[in-house]
Scaffold this motif. Structure first.
Motif, PDB file in Angstrom:
ATOM      1  N   ALA A   1      46.504  99.077 132.651  1.00  0.00           N
ATOM      2  CA  ALA A   1      46.015  97.828 133.243  1.00  0.00           C
ATOM      3  C   ALA A   1      46.347  97.759 134.727  1.00  0.00           C
ATOM      4  O   ALA A   1      45.512  97.355 135.548  1.00  0.00           O
ATOM      5  CB  ALA A   1      46.625  96.638 132.507  1.00  0.00           C
TER       6      ALA A   1
ATOM      7  N   TRP B   1      43.650  97.672 137.763  1.00  0.00           N
ATOM      8  CA  TRP B   1      43.634  96.520 138.660  1.00  0.00           C
ATOM      9  C   TRP B   1      43.793  96.944 140.121  1.00  0.00           C
ATOM     10  O   TRP B   1      43.122  96.415 141.013  1.00  0.00           O
ATOM     11  CB  TRP B   1      44.749  95.555 138.271  1.00  0.00           C
ATOM     12  N   THR B   2      44.691  97.888 140.366  1.00  0.00           N
ATOM     13  CA  THR B   2      44.948  98.318 141.745  1.00  0.00           C
ATOM     14  C   THR B   2      44.017  99.439 142.193  1.00  0.00           C
ATOM     15  O   THR B   2      44.018  99.793 143.378  1.00  0.00           O
ATOM     16  CB  THR B   2      46.398  98.801 141.887  1.00  0.00           C
TER      17      THR B   2
ATOM     18  N   SER C   1      52.134  95.230 140.870  1.00  0.00           N
ATOM     19  CA  SER C   1      50.701  95.515 140.922  1.00  0.00           C
ATOM     20  C   SER C   1      49.865  94.250 140.951  1.00  0.00           C
ATOM     21  O   SER C   1      48.815  94.203 141.608  1.00  0.00           O
ATOM     22  CB  SER C   1      50.288  96.385 139.729  1.00  0.00           C
ATOM     23  N   PHE C   2      50.303  93.226 140.237  1.00  0.00           N
ATOM     24  CA  PHE C   2      49.515  91.992 140.149  1.00  0.00           C
ATOM     25  C   PHE C   2      50.008  90.917 141.114  1.00  0.00           C
ATOM     26  O   PHE C   2      49.572  89.775 141.048  1.00  0.00           O
ATOM     27  CB  PHE C   2      49.537  91.459 138.718  1.00  0.00           C
TER      28      PHE C   2
ATOM     29  N   ARG D   1      46.488  95.926 144.740  1.00  0.00           N
ATOM     30  CA  ARG D   1      45.032  95.884 144.647  1.00  0.00           C
ATOM     31  C   ARG D   1      44.417  95.967 146.043  1.00  0.00           C
ATOM     32  O   ARG D   1      44.748  95.168 146.920  1.00  0.00           O
ATOM     33  CB  ARG D   1      44.573  94.599 143.949  1.00  0.00           C
TER      34      ARG D   1
END
Length: 224
Positions: free
Chosen positions: A73, A77-78, A145-146, A205
């Motif tokens: 994931a 996403w990134t 990452s998020f 991202r």
């Protein structure tokens, strides 16, 4: 540097005591006696069943699967390979330290199981190390990452620490491991996670290039 230094110092002392069968093993016997008495006096035996089930969060099939899902994931996403690289490094560090340690030290378990030559012993705790490294790496990938807020990051790290600590505690409660097995696994995992967070590449991202406003676009036969 105080954090990994303290963990390494505790790990070295505990490992030496386990190998030499030193006086600190008395802590193991005392903790085991207290926990066995508590488990026997528990008025709700179903809780002991749930405790055994909960320790499965430290099994490779569960913890590695959770890390794999989070890694994929984060990579999607990134739009980067860095989360997969970090997860691979964490996994290699886990299996390259815990398994050789179990084989070389060959410590018998609480119930006196005999460890033959080349067999894996109980030190350090594999379930504790697997849970801490896999869930700790997953939490770090989620937070980095998020781009979570500081409050969410704190809640995520606290929940992860509680999960890993509960796995270690219940391994002792169910008489699967000695206290020093769990302590050694936590110290080893802490050093690996600290090194990962400090030196592993971080992925964020990537932003798409902004499109110009209609008035700013080049018109046929004109200028922008």
């Amino acid at each position: 540097m105080w954090f990994p230094t303290v963990l390494l110092a505790v790990l070295v002392v505990v490992t030496e005591q386990v190998i030499a069968k030193g006086p600190l093993l008395g802590i193991d016997r005392w903790v085991r006696g207290q926990l066995l008495a508590g488990a026997a006096a528990n008025p709700y035996p179903i809780l002991n069943t749930y405790a055994r089930w909960w320790t499965h969060f430290g099994s490779p099939s569960v913890a590695v699967s959770a890390l794999t899902v989070v890694t994929l994931a984060a990579a999607a996403w990134t739009r980067s390979w860095k989360p997969m690289f970090s997860a691979a490094i964490a996994g290699i560090a886990l299996f390259a330290t815990v398994i050789p340690g179990k084989v070389l030290i060959g410590r018998p378990g609480p119930e006196g199981w005999v460890v033959g030559p080349g067999d894996m012993g109980w030190y350090p705790s594999g379930h504790t190390s697997t849970a801490t490294i896999c869930y700790g790496t997953a939490a770090w990938l989620l937070a980095s990452s998020f781009t979570l807020s500081s409050r969410l990051r704190g809640a995520l790290y606290a929940a992860t620490a509680a999960l890993c600590a509960s796995v270690g505690f219940l391994l002792m409660w169910c008489d699967f491991h000695w206290f020093l097995d769990v302590l050694g696994g936590l110290c080893l995992s802490g050093v690996i996670l600290w090194s990962l967070v400090r030196w592993a590449p971080r992925a964020q991202r990537s932003k798409r290039p902004e499109q110009p406003e209609p008035s700013e676009r080049t018109q046929p036969g004109g200028i922008s």
